[in-house]
Design an enzyme around this catalytic site. Structure first.
Site, PDB file in Angstrom:
ATOM      1  N   GLY A  99       0.837  -1.205   0.000  1.00 32.91           N
ATOM      2  CA  GLY A  99       0.000   0.000   0.000  1.00 32.91           C
ATOM      3  C   GLY A  99       0.866   1.247   0.000  1.00 32.91           C
TER       4      GLY A  99
ATOM      5  N   THR B 299      -2.502   1.592  11.379  1.00 31.09           N
ATOM      6  CA  THR B 299      -3.813   1.806  10.753  1.00 31.09           C
ATOM      7  C   THR B 299      -4.770   2.630  11.619  1.00 31.09           C
ATOM      8  OG1 THR B 299      -3.533  -0.372   9.769  1.00 31.09           O
ATOM      9  CG2 THR B 299      -5.736   0.613   9.619  1.00 31.09           C
TER      10      THR B 299
ATOM     11  N   GLU C 126      -3.872  14.033  26.583  1.00 29.88           N
ATOM     12  CA  GLU C 126      -4.886  14.941  26.059  1.00 29.88           C
ATOM     13  C   GLU C 126      -6.182  14.733  26.829  1.00 29.88           C
ATOM     14  OE1 GLU C 126      -6.419  12.357  22.228  1.00 29.88           O
ATOM     15  OE2 GLU C 126      -4.742  13.715  21.906  1.00 29.88           O
TER      16      GLU C 126
ATOM     17  N   HIS D 268      -9.439  12.884  17.555  1.00 33.27           N
ATOM     18  CA  HIS D 268      -9.288  11.488  17.958  1.00 33.27           C
ATOM     19  C   HIS D 268     -10.610  10.942  18.473  1.00 33.27           C
ATOM     20  CE1 HIS D 268      -4.751  12.077  18.898  1.00 33.27           C
ATOM     21  NE2 HIS D 268      -4.946  11.763  17.630  1.00 33.27           N
TER      22      HIS D 268
END
Lengths: 349, 283
Positions: B15, B94, B204, B243
């Site tokens: 890929g 991924t 975070e 996220h």
């Protein structure tokens, strides 16, 4: 992604969980057309605004009707009534289920335990948050292996709900209240994993069209664009700590193209910010391509731009930007200071 | 976690990203011995032989470590295949893997005693030894300080400050998803095993992973120095900030809460990247 109550209840009833009989209407014409179905629900009946925000009951999103005429007039009112700024997708008209006891049950994914877990309470209803805070002993938590800790009459329902949760890639399934009197789910809050929509075809029709970046509008006036959620948040935080407010959060992700960068700039421009700070820091982002996009946007807009850019071909990127007299900086703290100084100079913060 | 002697396989090597980063990792010195792909039209990528199955890779090259670039819909299958063939260390780059898939392979990895880092992470780098990830290596200079981060680009940003101040012993990008294979606590266990006692934590908003992990590490006997930096101080409640894991739900998800709790247990809070450099220079 949040799904509407009527969608959640359809999932439940298809898998053998009892829910009130109902009719979904999206306009007054629907109500007239579905008159006989609506009357069959009996009176009084419950009218529920289909919005995705929580605490709908307390915000006036639920009404009770004694007659067909009242259902028509109340619906017309509810169609136009925003709940926390959100207009309803439609109205779910339901049969009234007389009941006394209200239980709370939810399933979600616990990120710290890394397990699918339930929360149960025999003191459900609209004050569940208060119960959780003030009487934590009234709350039972556990995994699927702990279903035996729940009332035995409920274990079958709990097992079915776990199956639904997994089969449909849900991230939250909350039933509040569930009434043990009729073993019926009176409400359903269902969230589905956006990342699983490719295999949950039934939910795709409810999905919003995906933008190539992640954008959240905020209440300040300095536009913020960056690559990576963490770095965008850190940029917002710095701007705020220096005394101004960010207008948005916009993450263009790693490896952003020219087109994505331009559309991101256009999106932030709509908020009429006093200036835009771009914090482009990446390993795979092609700096020169992003720089060209910024120059192209700059040609058609006199909005002041402040850019920090590093990554592949960063020298070329800086050269391109400087050639067009765009402010370019090497680190993020400097970037934030400069954009804040500018905003203060023009008395915009 | 990583020693530098790992025998590495790249899953999804043909890929766009797999190919690009295979070259970068090879240049860094990572021992990539083979790759897998469902696209068999190519026999090798940058000189690395390509196979259809993990089994062939393991049998022919004795690989023990994998880095995964396989697209999200097929990622679970790829990770399970690795685990079933005895791969013990897996870094998953991924993004957008369904969370139920992640739960499944993370729990399976636990059963078979394998370590997963990620998904949706920048990977792990031991400067000068091995890079198993996508981070721009020029910001990661060898030294004494460990970095553990939820965020990718913010890790790179802060790494450049740490590199200039003291250098980096290891940087671990845990990933921004709600479910991750290696959490803060497990990352600290690895540092303790290596005798690393200077740590920069980059956190975070969202579930109090960092607080939980640091607290448990201290309970385990970690007695080194920690400074923490958090992104999202001014994030609005209930909004997802990029996220999947970054959403403030209730008090414990806020930066302010995390900083307050951590300060009480001896963690030095840094409010800017340059402050981190100032703090670690004094160590």
């Amino acid at each position: 992604m949040k799904l509407h109550e009527f969608v959640g209840k359809k999932l439940l009833s298809e898998r053998g969980i009892s829910v009130p009989k109902s009719v979904l209407v999206r306009s007054s014409e629907d109500i007239l057309k579905l008159k006989s179905d609506i009357e069959k629900l009996g009176f009084p009946q419950v009218l529920k605004s289909q919005v995705l925000v929580g605490g709908r009951m307390k915000k006036g999103g639920i009404a009770f009707s004694e007659s067909f005429e009242e259902t028509l007039s109340l619906s017309e009112y509810l169609f136009k009534k925003p709940i926390s700024g959100e207009l309803p997708f439609g109205i779910l008209i339901e049969e009234m289920i007389e009941h006394e006891k209200e239980w709370y049950f939810s399933i979600s994914i616990n990120p710290i335990e890394r397990e699918i877990m339930f929360i149960f309470s025999e003191m459900g209803g609209i004050d569940i948050e208060k119960v959780a805070k003030e009487s934590p002993e009234k709350i039972i938590k556990g995994t699927e292996r702990d279903i035996n800790k729940l009332p035995s009459t409920f274990s079958d329902v709990a097992e079915k709900l776990f199956k639904i949760f997994k089969k449909y890639d849900l991230t939250l399934l909350e039933i509040n209240p569930f009434t043990p009197d009729k073993m019926t789910a009176l409400d359903a809050v269902v969230h589905i994993d956006d990342n699983a929509l490719f295999r949950q075809k039934w939910a795709q029709e409810f999905a919003e069209k995906k933008k190539p970046y992640h954008f959240v509008k905020l209440d300040g006036n300095i536009g913020v664009i960056g690559c990576g959620a963490g770095i965008v948040m850190a940029t917002m935080d710095l701007i705020k700590s220096l005394g101004c407010k960010p207008a948005d959060f916009l993450d263009i992700g790693g490896g952003a193209s020219k087109e994505v960068t331009i559309s991101a700039l256009e999106e932030v421009k709509k908020l009429s910010p006093v200036a835009i700070a771009l914090n482009i820091f990446g390993g795979i982002t092609k700096g020169d391509e992003v720089a060209k996009a910024i120059v192209e946007f700059h040609k058609n807009n006199d909005l002041p731009l402040f850019v920090r850019i590093t990554g592949t071909n960063e020298d070329e990127a800086r050269r391109i930007l400087e050639e067009h007299s765009i402010n370019v900086y090497e680190d993020m703290e400097r970037l934030c200071k400069e954009v804040v100084n500018y905003a203060k100079e023009v008395k915009a913060c | 976690m990583l020693t530098g002697n790992e025998r590495v396989m790249v899953q999804g090597i043909t890929g766009k990203y797999g190919r690009f980063h295979t070259e970068k990792m090879l240049n860094y010195g990572t021992k990539i011995l083979c790759g897998t792909s469902k696209n068999l039209s190519e026999k090798n990528v940058h000189g690395v032989p390509v196979f259809e199955s993990v089994k062939e890779c393991v049998e022919k090259y004795g690989v023990d470590t994998s880095i995964v670039f396989v697209p999200a819909p097929y990622a679970k299958e790829a990770v399970m295949e690795s685990l079933q063939n005895g791969i013990k260390k897996i870094v998953i780059i991924t993004e957008h893997i369904p969370v139920h898939d992640t739960l499944e392979f993370v729990n399976y990895a636990k059963q078979v005693g394998a370590t997963i880092v990620g998904p949706n992470c920048p990977g792990v780098i031991v400067p000068g030894k091995i890079k198993l990830g996508i981070m721009p290596e020029k910001y990661f200079k060898q030294g004494s300080v460990a970095i553990i981060s939820r965020s990718g680009t913010l890790m790179y940003e802060i790494a450049s400050f740490v590199s200039r101040a003291k250098g980096i012993s290891v940087a671990i990008g845990l990933g921004g998803d709600p479910i991750i294979g290696t959490n803060m606590h497990e990352a600290f266990k690895f540092l303790m095993g290596r005798g690393i006692n200077e740590v920069v934590v980059i956190g975070e908003i969202g579930p109090a992973f960092e607080v939980d992990g640091i607290r448990r590490a201290i309970d385990d006997g970690f007695n080194g120095k920690i400074t923490a930096f958090f992104a999202g101080r001014y994030a609005p409640k209930g909004k997802r900030m990029g996220h999947a894991g970054a959403i403030v739900e209730g008090e414990t998800g806020t930066v302010q809460y995390k900083e307050m709790v951590l300060e009480k247990i001896g963690v030095i809070i840094s409010k800017t990247p340059s402050q981190i450099a100032e703090v670690i220079e004094k160590w």
